[in-house]
Write a protein that holds these residues in place. Structure first.
Motif, PDB file in Angstrom:
ATOM      1  N   MET A   1       0.851  -1.190   0.000  1.00 23.76           N
ATOM      2  CA  MET A   1       0.000   0.000   0.000  1.00 23.76           C
ATOM      3  C   MET A   1       0.886   1.239   0.000  1.00 23.76           C
ATOM      4  O   MET A   1       1.856   1.319   0.761  1.00 23.76           O
ATOM      5  CB  MET A   1      -0.922  -0.001   1.229  1.00 23.76           C
ATOM      6  N   THR A   2       0.548   2.186  -0.829  1.00 26.20           N
ATOM      7  CA  THR A   2       1.341   3.407  -0.914  1.00 26.20           C
ATOM      8  C   THR A   2       0.962   4.364   0.212  1.00 26.20           C
ATOM      9  O   THR A   2      -0.103   4.259   0.824  1.00 26.20           O
ATOM     10  CB  THR A   2       1.114   4.092  -2.270  1.00 26.20           C
ATOM     11  N   LEU A   3       1.832   5.329   0.457  1.00 24.07           N
ATOM     12  CA  LEU A   3       1.600   6.282   1.528  1.00 24.07           C
ATOM     13  C   LEU A   3       0.413   7.199   1.253  1.00 24.07           C
ATOM     14  O   LEU A   3      -0.166   7.755   2.189  1.00 24.07           O
ATOM     15  CB  LEU A   3       2.865   7.122   1.760  1.00 24.07           C
ATOM     16  N   ASP A   4       0.056   7.378  -0.026  1.00 22.71           N
ATOM     17  CA  ASP A   4      -1.070   8.256  -0.342  1.00 22.71           C
ATOM     18  C   ASP A   4      -2.397   7.508  -0.430  1.00 22.71           C
ATOM     19  O   ASP A   4      -3.417   8.081  -0.809  1.00 22.71           O
ATOM     20  CB  ASP A   4      -0.809   9.025  -1.635  1.00 22.71           C
ATOM     21  N   ASP A   5      -2.416   6.215  -0.069  1.00 22.95           N
ATOM     22  CA  ASP A   5      -3.661   5.451  -0.057  1.00 22.95           C
ATOM     23  C   ASP A   5      -4.602   6.016   1.008  1.00 22.95           C
ATOM     24  O   ASP A   5      -4.166   6.439   2.088  1.00 22.95           O
ATOM     25  CB  ASP A   5      -3.374   3.975   0.231  1.00 22.95           C
ATOM     26  N   ALA A   6      -5.902   6.017   0.724  1.00 23.32           N
ATOM     27  CA  ALA A   6      -6.882   6.577   1.648  1.00 23.32           C
ATOM     28  C   ALA A   6      -6.891   5.862   2.993  1.00 23.32           C
ATOM     29  O   ALA A   6      -7.267   6.459   4.017  1.00 23.32           O
ATOM     30  CB  ALA A   6      -8.273   6.517   1.016  1.00 23.32           C
ATOM     31  N   CYS A   8      -4.192   4.557   4.431  1.00 26.70           N
ATOM     32  CA  CYS A   8      -2.891   4.681   5.097  1.00 26.70           C
ATOM     33  C   CYS A   8      -2.987   5.790   6.132  1.00 26.70           C
ATOM     34  O   CYS A   8      -2.540   6.927   5.926  1.00 26.70           O
ATOM     35  CB  CYS A   8      -1.788   4.973   4.084  1.00 26.70           C
ATOM     36  N   LEU A   9      -3.599   5.475   7.262  1.00 30.00           N
ATOM     37  CA  LEU A   9      -3.826   6.425   8.342  1.00 30.00           C
ATOM     38  C   LEU A   9      -3.444   5.795   9.671  1.00 30.00           C
ATOM     39  O   LEU A   9      -3.985   4.739  10.027  1.00 30.00           O
ATOM     40  CB  LEU A   9      -5.296   6.851   8.377  1.00 30.00           C
ATOM     41  N   PRO A  10      -2.532   6.395  10.413  1.00 32.43           N
ATOM     42  CA  PRO A  10      -1.729   7.560  10.049  1.00 32.43           C
ATOM     43  C   PRO A  10      -0.693   7.196   8.990  1.00 32.43           C
ATOM     44  O   PRO A  10      -0.393   6.018   8.800  1.00 32.43           O
ATOM     45  CB  PRO A  10      -1.073   7.964  11.356  1.00 32.43           C
ATOM     46  N   ARG A  11      -0.147   8.181   8.331  1.00 28.70           N
ATOM     47  CA  ARG A  11       0.776   7.934   7.221  1.00 28.70           C
ATOM     48  C   ARG A  11       2.192   7.681   7.727  1.00 28.70           C
ATOM     49  O   ARG A  11       3.083   8.517   7.637  1.00 28.70           O
ATOM     50  CB  ARG A  11       0.731   9.099   6.233  1.00 28.70           C
ATOM     51  N   ASN A  12       2.372   6.483   8.284  1.00 28.35           N
ATOM     52  CA  ASN A  12       3.688   6.047   8.738  1.00 28.35           C
ATOM     53  C   ASN A  12       4.379   5.303   7.610  1.00 28.35           C
ATOM     54  O   ASN A  12       3.762   4.484   6.922  1.00 28.35           O
ATOM     55  CB  ASN A  12       3.560   5.131   9.957  1.00 28.35           C
ATOM     56  N   SER A  13       5.629   5.569   7.436  1.00 28.00           N
ATOM     57  CA  SER A  13       6.384   4.934   6.360  1.00 28.00           C
ATOM     58  C   SER A  13       7.133   3.711   6.872  1.00 28.00           C
ATOM     59  O   SER A  13       7.732   3.740   7.956  1.00 28.00           O
ATOM     60  CB  SER A  13       7.377   5.925   5.757  1.00 28.00           C
ATOM     61  N   TYR A  14       7.076   2.646   6.099  1.00 31.07           N
ATOM     62  CA  TYR A  14       7.871   1.451   6.386  1.00 31.07           C
ATOM     63  C   TYR A  14       8.552   1.043   5.082  1.00 31.07           C
ATOM     64  O   TYR A  14       7.903   0.530   4.164  1.00 31.07           O
ATOM     65  CB  TYR A  14       7.006   0.306   6.916  1.00 31.07           C
ATOM     66  N   ASP A  15       9.850   1.304   5.003  1.00 30.65           N
ATOM     67  CA  ASP A  15      10.630   0.955   3.815  1.00 30.65           C
ATOM     68  C   ASP A  15       9.997   1.534   2.540  1.00 30.65           C
ATOM     69  O   ASP A  15       9.923   0.878   1.499  1.00 30.65           O
ATOM     70  CB  ASP A  15      10.761  -0.562   3.691  1.00 30.65           C
ATOM     71  N   GLY A  16       9.486   2.764   2.658  1.00 25.69           N
ATOM     72  CA  GLY A  16       8.944   3.445   1.500  1.00 25.69           C
ATOM     73  C   GLY A  16       7.476   3.198   1.217  1.00 25.69           C
ATOM     74  O   GLY A  16       6.893   3.844   0.341  1.00 25.69           O
ATOM     75  N   SER A  17       6.856   2.268   1.944  1.00 26.90           N
ATOM     76  CA  SER A  17       5.425   2.003   1.759  1.00 26.90           C
ATOM     77  C   SER A  17       4.685   2.334   3.053  1.00 26.90           C
ATOM     78  O   SER A  17       5.292   2.774   4.037  1.00 26.90           O
ATOM     79  CB  SER A  17       5.190   0.542   1.369  1.00 26.90           C
ATOM     80  N   CYS A  18       3.380   2.139   3.052  1.00 26.11           N
ATOM     81  CA  CYS A  18       2.583   2.434   4.244  1.00 26.11           C
ATOM     82  C   CYS A  18       2.918   1.442   5.358  1.00 26.11           C
ATOM     83  O   CYS A  18       2.898   0.222   5.148  1.00 26.11           O
ATOM     84  CB  CYS A  18       1.092   2.357   3.911  1.00 26.11           C
ATOM     85  N   GLY A  19       3.226   1.950   6.528  1.00 24.00           N
ATOM     86  CA  GLY A  19       3.581   1.084   7.645  1.00 24.00           C
ATOM     87  C   GLY A  19       2.716   1.349   8.856  1.00 24.00           C
ATOM     88  O   GLY A  19       1.848   2.214   8.857  1.00 24.00           O
ATOM     89  N   TYR A  20       2.933   0.559   9.901  1.00 22.94           N
ATOM     90  CA  TYR A  20       2.170   0.729  11.137  1.00 22.94           C
ATOM     91  C   TYR A  20       2.995   0.272  12.320  1.00 22.94           C
ATOM     92  O   TYR A  20       3.957  -0.500  12.197  1.00 22.94           O
ATOM     93  CB  TYR A  20       0.860  -0.079  11.095  1.00 22.94           C
ATOM     94  N   LEU A  21       2.633   0.773  13.472  1.00 23.12           N
ATOM     95  CA  LEU A  21       3.140   0.324  14.762  1.00 23.12           C
ATOM     96  C   LEU A  21       1.950   0.182  15.683  1.00 23.12           C
ATOM     97  O   LEU A  21       1.185   1.135  15.882  1.00 23.12           O
ATOM     98  CB  LEU A  21       4.139   1.332  15.344  1.00 23.12           C
ATOM     99  N   ALA A  22       1.737  -1.001  16.231  1.00 22.46           N
ATOM    100  CA  ALA A  22       0.612  -1.239  17.132  1.00 22.46           C
ATOM    101  C   ALA A  22       1.125  -1.873  18.415  1.00 22.46           C
ATOM    102  O   ALA A  22       1.916  -2.823  18.379  1.00 22.46           O
ATOM    103  CB  ALA A  22      -0.422  -2.144  16.475  1.00 22.46           C
TER     104      ALA A  22
END
Length: 350
Positions: A1-6, A8-22
């Motif tokens: 998933m890209t960072l500009d995907d609807a 991708c909230l919040p817009r955290n980056s993981y190796d250039g793509s949409c990432g998360y921390l939970a």
């Protein structure tokens, strides 16, 4: 998933793509968010319905998820199916099918499997001896219940109900991903003392002396016989528009865990610091069917033999880590196994 995907909230980056921390208590998972095709078994036709392009998290760094024998900081887990109604949650992505409803029933044994039902398939019913009750629920990031008080063996404990008010740091939440109930010390200590008085007054039993730091810190080296019984614990809840309290009665199987070969038992409630969150855990939910109706802010429940209600899990597909930015109820046999493992540790200290 890209960072500009609807999604991708919040817009955290993981190796250039949409990432998360939970974070989930002491555990945490880090990875990227992707989209994939999910298959769910249709309970009416027996076939699999296909839902393409669902967003989910793929956990590449998972730490401190203690499920059964799977413990340690670098353990491997199959995933967590988060069911809180956040914007990226499974419930909202399939809103048309889920309709704000899901139900589950956790079996008594930790070797059984159980199905989660969604939408129109999420039903609940009782009979002449098993009344379906409903209580008010706040469906925010977590599922908050309005607890008013606790009774042991019919005797109301002296606990200030304000400790369970919903604030940024406090409240009383239901979460089947937590093995056993967590109470702040100002609620846990009166409960513990009531149990000590009950077993002392009725049977002359004294609690075991345990090393400090045990999660389960109230244990006994004797198990009740056929003429002896565990005390009941009643949770008193609020229902909007209802003048009285709604009671959830927990029996011995919900409150106590046998040690090895039934040579004793432990109370499956733990304590936390005051001004923190309280949690109704998985062990206390066993053999109770729950139906969540988060659009109407209601939680239904009824006593149930969950083994009769259990079936093979109906979710199929390769899932690294389902979306977990708002991790919430996760019916889990592993959670019960974790509680059992900690109780067995206590039995070795006897």
């Amino acid at each position: 998933m890209t960072l500009d995907d609807a999604l991708c909230l919040p817009r955290n980056s993981y190796d250039g793509s949409c990432g998360y921390l939970a974070r989930y208590g002491p555990a945490q998972t880090v990875g990227f968010v992707g989209r994939d095709r999910f298959y769910f078994k249709n309970t009416r036709t027996g076939d699999f319905d296909v839902y393409p392009d669902l967003a989910f998290g793929c956990g590449l760094h998972n730490e401190n998820f203690a499920f059964g024998e799977n413990v340690g900081p670098g353990n491997v887990i199959a995933g967590i199916h988060g069911l809180a109604p956040g914007p990226r949650s499974f419930l909202i992505q399939l809103e048309a099918q889920v309709k704000g409803r899901f139900s589950y029933c956790i079996p008594q044994t930790n070797t059984a499997e159980s199905t989660i039902y969604f939408g129109d398939d999420a039903q609940i019913s009782g009979d002449a001896t098993r009344e379906v009750k409903m209580i008010s629920m706040n469906s925010g990031d977590l599922y908050h219940l309005y607890l008013l008080g606790i009774s042991v063996d019919g005797n109301r404990l002296s606990i200030d109900p304000s400790i369970w008010q919903l604030t940024r740091t406090t409240g009383f939440f239901i979460d089947s991903g937590t093995p056993y109930t967590v109470l702040v010390k100002s609620a846990y200590n009166p409960l513990k003392q009531a149990m000590i008085r009950y077993f002392g007054d009725h049977y002359g039993w004294q609690p075991m002396t345990l090393p400090p730091g045990r999660a389960l810190d109230l244990c006994y080296s004797t198990y009740p016989n056929d003429q002896q019984k565990f005390p009941s614990v009643t949770l008193h809840f609020f229902l909007s528009g209802h003048s009285g309290e709604i009671d959830m009665v927990l029996g011995g199987d919900n409150m106590f865990l046998p040690l090895k070969d039934y040579q004793g038992f432990c109370m499956t409630v733990t304590s936390s610091n005051d001004n923190t969150r309280c949690i109704l855990g998985a062990v206390q939910q066993k053999n109770i069917k729950f139906l969540y109706d988060f659009y109407n802010s209601l939680l239904y429940f009824v006593p149930e033999n969950c083994l009769e209600d259990s079936k093979t899990n109906s979710i199929e597909g390769e899932i690294c880590m389902n979306e977990a930015d708002n991790i919430s109820p996760v019916p889990s046999a592993q959670a019960q196994a974790q509680a059992q493992a900690q109780a067995q540790e206590v039995s070795q200290t006897k």
